[in-house]
Write a protein that holds these residues in place. Structure first.
Motif, PDB file in Angstrom:
ATOM      1  N   ILE A  16       0.874  -1.163   0.000  1.00  0.00           N
ATOM      2  CA  ILE A  16       0.000   0.000   0.000  1.00  0.00           C
ATOM      3  C   ILE A  16       0.918   1.221   0.000  1.00  0.00           C
ATOM      4  O   ILE A  16       1.641   1.457   0.968  1.00  0.00           O
TER       5      ILE A  16
ATOM      6  N   ARG B 268       2.470   5.030   0.134  1.00  0.00           N
ATOM      7  CA  ARG B 268       2.247   6.168   1.026  1.00  0.00           C
ATOM      8  C   ARG B 268       1.398   7.208   0.318  1.00  0.00           C
ATOM      9  O   ARG B 268       1.408   7.317  -0.899  1.00  0.00           O
ATOM     10  N   LYS B 269       0.713   8.008   1.101  1.00  0.00           N
ATOM     11  CA  LYS B 269       0.004   9.150   0.543  1.00  0.00           C
ATOM     12  C   LYS B 269       1.031  10.090  -0.073  1.00  0.00           C
ATOM     13  O   LYS B 269       2.158  10.206   0.435  1.00  0.00           O
ATOM     14  N   LYS B 270       0.654  10.745  -1.150  1.00  0.00           N
ATOM     15  CA  LYS B 270       1.588  11.608  -1.858  1.00  0.00           C
ATOM     16  C   LYS B 270       2.225  12.645  -0.931  1.00  0.00           C
ATOM     17  O   LYS B 270       3.431  12.905  -0.995  1.00  0.00           O
ATOM     18  N   GLU B 271       1.438  13.229  -0.049  1.00  0.00           N
ATOM     19  CA  GLU B 271       1.969  14.269   0.840  1.00  0.00           C
ATOM     20  C   GLU B 271       2.900  13.718   1.920  1.00  0.00           C
ATOM     21  O   GLU B 271       3.612  14.473   2.580  1.00  0.00           O
ATOM     22  N   ASN B 272       2.926  12.401   2.118  1.00  0.00           N
ATOM     23  CA  ASN B 272       3.790  11.792   3.134  1.00  0.00           C
ATOM     24  C   ASN B 272       5.039  11.147   2.553  1.00  0.00           C
ATOM     25  O   ASN B 272       5.851  10.610   3.302  1.00  0.00           O
ATOM     26  N   ARG B 273       5.196  11.188   1.243  1.00  0.00           N
ATOM     27  CA  ARG B 273       6.353  10.543   0.612  1.00  0.00           C
ATOM     28  C   ARG B 273       7.625  11.319   0.904  1.00  0.00           C
ATOM     29  O   ARG B 273       7.638  12.540   0.974  1.00  0.00           O
TER      30      ARG B 273
END
Length: 93
Positions: free
Chosen positions: A29, A31-36
């Motif tokens: 799964i 990561r969210k784009k903002e957490n990469r």
């Protein structure tokens, strides 16, 4: 990347639904784009590599030849040439 046990973190109904698609296999799964994170951000590898490359450049400027640099830094001569080329480009803007 670390693994998490689905049964420990997912609601039972979601786990049951996922098992219909992927029963017992691994599922990645993203990561969210903002957490990469960019490469090397977590381990500081980027800074360490930049410092090593700068040291190679300075050693070459001081007269070290490519084969000696390759041996000292455990790199292929082709890699040392590439590093020197990149560092020269940085110098010249």
């Amino acid at each position: 990347m670390r693994y998490a046990r689905g049964q420990d973190i997912l609601p039972a109904n979601l786990l049951t639904q996922l098992q219909q698609y992927i029963d017992g296999a691994y599922l990645y799964i993203p990561r969210k784009k903002e957490n990469r994170l960019n490469w090397g951000e977590r381990t500081h590898s980027k800074e360490e590599t930049a410092a090593r490359n700068r040291a190679i450049f300075l050693d070459a400027e001081a007269g070290a030849d490519i084969s000696a640099l390759a041996e000292t830094y455990f790199l292929a001569e082709k890699t040392v040439r590439r590093i020197l080329s990149e560092e020269r480009k940085k110098q010249n803007g």
